[in-house]
Design a protein around this motif. Sequence first.
Motif, PDB file in Angstrom:
ATOM      1  N   SER A  67      -9.234  27.947 -16.094  1.00  0.00           N
ATOM      2  CA  SER A  67     -10.347  27.278 -16.769  1.00  0.00           C
ATOM      3  C   SER A  67     -11.769  27.760 -16.045  1.00  0.00           C
ATOM      4  CB  SER A  67     -10.179  25.920 -16.913  1.00  0.00           C
ATOM      5  OG  SER A  67     -11.467  25.107 -17.443  1.00  0.00           O
ATOM      6  N   TYR A 240      -2.490  29.407  -5.947  1.00  0.00           N
ATOM      7  CA  TYR A 240      -2.814  28.315  -6.417  1.00  0.00           C
ATOM      8  C   TYR A 240      -2.886  27.326  -5.467  1.00  0.00           C
ATOM      9  CZ  TYR A 240      -0.697  30.730 -10.348  1.00  0.00           C
ATOM     10  OH  TYR A 240       0.124  31.833 -11.217  1.00  0.00           O
ATOM     11  N   SER A 325     -12.737  21.785 -10.534  1.00  0.00           N
ATOM     12  CA  SER A 325     -11.678  22.492 -11.378  1.00  0.00           C
ATOM     13  C   SER A 325     -10.340  21.882 -11.112  1.00  0.00           C
ATOM     14  CB  SER A 325     -11.603  24.048 -10.567  1.00  0.00           C
ATOM     15  OG  SER A 325     -12.840  24.612 -10.957  1.00  0.00           O
ATOM     16  N   ARG A 326     -10.163  21.305  -9.872  1.00  0.00           N
ATOM     17  CA  ARG A 326      -8.884  20.406  -9.698  1.00  0.00           C
ATOM     18  C   ARG A 326      -8.557  19.181 -10.612  1.00  0.00           C
ATOM     19  NH1 ARG A 326      -9.731  21.946  -4.079  1.00  0.00           N
ATOM     20  NH2 ARG A 326     -10.953  19.801  -3.613  1.00  0.00           N
ATOM     21  N   TYR A 329      -7.691  20.437 -14.004  1.00  0.00           N
ATOM     22  CA  TYR A 329      -6.301  20.893 -14.171  1.00  0.00           C
ATOM     23  C   TYR A 329      -5.512  19.619 -14.182  1.00  0.00           C
ATOM     24  CZ  TYR A 329      -7.981  25.664 -13.273  1.00  0.00           C
ATOM     25  OH  TYR A 329      -8.762  26.935 -13.600  1.00  0.00           O
ATOM     26  N   ARG A 332      -5.398  18.133 -17.415  1.00  0.00           N
ATOM     27  CA  ARG A 332      -4.823  18.815 -18.466  1.00  0.00           C
ATOM     28  C   ARG A 332      -3.398  18.739 -18.162  1.00  0.00           C
ATOM     29  NH1 ARG A 332      -8.709  24.339 -19.411  1.00  0.00           N
ATOM     30  NH2 ARG A 332     -10.512  22.793 -20.227  1.00  0.00           N
ATOM     31  N   CYS A 333      -2.819  18.713 -16.983  1.00  0.00           N
ATOM     32  CA  CYS A 333      -1.390  18.563 -16.546  1.00  0.00           C
ATOM     33  C   CYS A 333      -1.044  17.178 -17.068  1.00  0.00           C
ATOM     34  CB  CYS A 333      -1.185  18.754 -15.137  1.00  0.00           C
ATOM     35  SG  CYS A 333       0.544  18.569 -14.497  1.00  0.00           S
ATOM     36  N   PHE A 361      -0.793  25.555 -12.381  1.00  0.00           N
ATOM     37  CA  PHE A 361      -1.065  25.724 -13.710  1.00  0.00           C
ATOM     38  C   PHE A 361       0.234  25.458 -14.669  1.00  0.00           C
ATOM     39  CE2 PHE A 361      -4.574  29.284 -13.395  1.00  0.00           C
ATOM     40  CZ  PHE A 361      -5.320  28.462 -12.581  1.00  0.00           C
ATOM     41  N   SER A 408      -3.392  25.329 -18.002  1.00  0.00           N
ATOM     42  CA  SER A 408      -4.573  25.456 -17.248  1.00  0.00           C
ATOM     43  C   SER A 408      -5.868  25.861 -18.236  1.00  0.00           C
ATOM     44  CB  SER A 408      -4.438  26.545 -16.226  1.00  0.00           C
ATOM     45  OG  SER A 408      -3.947  27.660 -16.750  1.00  0.00           O
TER      46      SER A 408
END
Length: 435
Positions: A67, A240, A325-326, A329, A332-333, A361, A408
């Motif tokens: 992303s 990752y 960013s973490r 993610y 989204r996870c 991801f 991701s």
Amino acid sequence: MTSQDIEPQQDELSAETQTALERAEASHRHESLFSERAHNIKQSAVRDVFDISIRPGLVSLAGGSPSLSRLPLDLVAETASRVITERGMEALHYGGGKGTLELRELICEIMAEEGILGASAEDVVVTTGSQSAQDIAAKVFCNPGDVVLVEDPTYVGALNTFEAYQVQVEPVRMDENGLVPEALEARIAELEAAGRTVKLLYTIPSFNNPSGITMAAERRQRVVDIARAHNILVLEDNPYGMLRFDGHPLTPLRADNPDDVIYCGSFSKIFSPGVRLGWALVPKHLYRRFYLAAEAVVLCPSSLNQLIVTEFFRAFDWRGYLAESRAVYAERCEAMLAALAEEFPAGAGLGITWTTPEGGFFVWVTLPEGIDTYPLLYQAIDAGVVFIPGAAFTPSDAPSNRLRLAFSGVEPERIREGVRRLAPVIRAAVEANAG
């Protein structure tokens, strides 16, 4: 329409036919010029699906795209402009084959955040993405017929790279805690008893692509010790590692094993895949041949991209950006896991399970035995969603009852919609398999 109108079309058709015949003849002549190695070069299944996934209206849960929603594009543009204005003659010229010293020093700072302390810029080779480092390792260390051990499942790009060098790729079993040391020992013993030469162990210890599984901390040193005892180099691919949702990455295998591990990192997941920059931290005694092999292919990595990345990271709070960013993610996870639990509840008796990653991801979904997920891909496309079939991530040609879902690069609402579209396809396959 007169005969005069028809004749040009006939002439055009005749010309096209003649061209096709000439190409077919050339193809036949040149077929014998291909090397044996060329016949092992395969089209990536991920690339095939990626080309499909950009169709309008499809929800793509296929590509492991980072992303870039929190990336400050104005600052990137300003940085690029400044590099051109102030350092243009350097940025637009050839550079050193190892990469710039500035970038290699920055890379050492980044690795220190993960626990690789005391690394020297003199041991870093800047590469065109981390996959380039895998290619170099295969070229430098493997003869045709040598063995490379990989986790089962593993990254499809690595499989394509190794197979192109005519090596035998042998999978080693994983469980929910990553590569199983006992399975690794057993596979090595079996191969050595058969007279095979094992050169490399390729591992993605943190948030394995495609499974999302992380190798447990207590297994990591044992895996390296087993490899060292059999004189096998460990090729650690860790793009990752810094994307662990809790912000506390597990210590890489390379940290305590500088002589036995080649460490591969990438800016693709922590900044931008478009800059095509990665790196390899190479044991000192292996460095010269490794970097010369890299130089023989690319001559030098892009000076412009290296300077942009270096200047951007120096001017920007990249640690804060990674924290943001973490969080993206993790959200989204969570959306994907919740959608899967809603569509395939545990008490429904469907026999569908999935991994619960702590970063990275991907989620890895397992369907009941007997279901091949590859034909399901085409049904899913008709339903408006795309995934990657599990068969892409193993050297075996056997069907797979697994599939990879990537969260991701997709907004949470689109993730939920994608799983909603996929669910009827999977349920129908489960019901047909049970019948």
